[in-house]
Motif scaffolding. Structure first.
Motif, PDB file in Angstrom:
ATOM      1  N   SER A  26     -12.792 -27.947  36.470  1.00 44.82           N
ATOM      2  CA  SER A  26     -12.582 -29.196  37.211  1.00 44.82           C
ATOM      3  C   SER A  26     -13.470 -29.349  38.443  1.00 44.82           C
ATOM      4  CB  SER A  26     -11.122 -29.282  37.661  1.00 44.82           C
ATOM      5  OG  SER A  26     -10.866 -28.305  38.662  1.00 44.82           O
ATOM      6  N   LYS A  27     -14.096 -28.263  38.862  1.00 43.85           N
ATOM      7  CA  LYS A  27     -14.927 -28.231  40.085  1.00 43.85           C
ATOM      8  C   LYS A  27     -14.089 -28.460  41.343  1.00 43.85           C
ATOM      9  CE  LYS A  27     -18.537 -27.917  37.430  1.00 43.85           C
ATOM     10  NZ  LYS A  27     -18.218 -27.035  36.362  1.00 43.85           N
ATOM     11  N   LYS A  28     -12.780 -28.206  41.268  1.00 49.91           N
ATOM     12  CA  LYS A  28     -11.867 -28.354  42.404  1.00 49.91           C
ATOM     13  C   LYS A  28     -11.634 -26.988  43.054  1.00 49.91           C
ATOM     14  CE  LYS A  28     -11.126 -32.702  41.673  1.00 49.91           C
ATOM     15  NZ  LYS A  28     -11.514 -33.735  42.571  1.00 49.91           N
ATOM     16  N   PRO A  29     -11.136 -26.983  44.307  1.00 51.93           N
ATOM     17  CA  PRO A  29     -10.877 -25.715  45.013  1.00 51.93           C
ATOM     18  C   PRO A  29      -9.838 -24.857  44.302  1.00 51.93           C
ATOM     19  CG  PRO A  29     -10.741 -27.580  46.510  1.00 51.93           C
ATOM     20  CD  PRO A  29     -10.858 -28.145  45.129  1.00 51.93           C
ATOM     21  N   LEU A  30      -9.915 -23.562  44.548  1.00 52.59           N
ATOM     22  CA  LEU A  30      -8.986 -22.602  43.973  1.00 52.59           C
ATOM     23  C   LEU A  30      -8.059 -22.069  45.054  1.00 52.59           C
ATOM     24  CD1 LEU A  30     -11.610 -20.691  41.849  1.00 52.59           C
ATOM     25  CD2 LEU A  30      -9.785 -22.125  40.937  1.00 52.59           C
ATOM     26  N   ARG A  31      -6.855 -21.692  44.641  1.00 56.19           N
ATOM     27  CA  ARG A  31      -5.863 -21.098  45.541  1.00 56.19           C
ATOM     28  C   ARG A  31      -5.624 -19.661  45.095  1.00 56.19           C
ATOM     29  NH1 ARG A  31      -0.612 -20.304  44.578  1.00 56.19           N
ATOM     30  NH2 ARG A  31      -0.574 -21.729  42.810  1.00 56.19           N
ATOM     31  N   TYR A  32      -5.536 -18.745  46.061  1.00 55.49           N
ATOM     32  CA  TYR A  32      -5.303 -17.336  45.743  1.00 55.49           C
ATOM     33  C   TYR A  32      -3.806 -17.074  45.663  1.00 55.49           C
ATOM     34  CZ  TYR A  32      -5.286 -12.236  46.331  1.00 55.49           C
ATOM     35  OH  TYR A  32      -5.081 -10.890  46.182  1.00 55.49           O
ATOM     36  N   ASP A  33      -3.348 -16.581  44.527  1.00 54.75           N
ATOM     37  CA  ASP A  33      -1.951 -16.167  44.346  1.00 54.75           C
ATOM     38  C   ASP A  33      -1.932 -14.654  44.468  1.00 54.75           C
ATOM     39  OD1 ASP A  33       0.568 -15.405  43.458  1.00 54.75           O
ATOM     40  OD2 ASP A  33       0.654 -16.960  41.923  1.00 54.75           O
ATOM     41  N   LYS A  34      -1.555 -14.187  45.653  1.00 58.11           N
ATOM     42  CA  LYS A  34      -1.595 -12.750  45.941  1.00 58.11           C
ATOM     43  C   LYS A  34      -0.619 -11.975  45.059  1.00 58.11           C
ATOM     44  CE  LYS A  34      -2.464 -11.386  50.124  1.00 58.11           C
ATOM     45  NZ  LYS A  34      -2.378 -11.064  51.560  1.00 58.11           N
TER      46      LYS A  34
END
Length: 82
Positions: A26-34
């Motif tokens: 999607s070329k969208k930002p990623l979120r880190y799931d720790k």
């Protein structure tokens, strides 16, 4: 000197690279799931694994996390006429 691979195991993920990483789909930002040690794209409903501190952004290796994203691409169930 022998090369030791012990330095590469359990390598923590460097969250500062999230400033430049985007979802390849999607070329969208990623979120880190720790907790799950993966990068999540809310837009695509995809989670990319992190292996030894390195994000694996290969779409074929990712897992789908958002059933609603998948359902939008399916046709609605047919109803019966009585």
């Amino acid at each position: 000197a022998r090369f030791s691979t012990s330095l590469f195991y359990n390598t923590p993920f460097d969250e500062t690279i999230l400033e430049v990483l985007v979802c390849p789909v999607s070329k969208k930002p990623l979120r880190y799931d720790k907790e799950k040690n993966e990068l999540v794209c809310e837009e695509s409903g995809i989670a990319y694994p992190i292996v030894d501190g390195i994000p694996n952004l290969v779409p074929q290796d990712a897992r789908i996390i958002n059933k609603d994203t998948v359902d939008r691409n399916e046709s609605p169930p047919k109803t019966q006429n009585k």
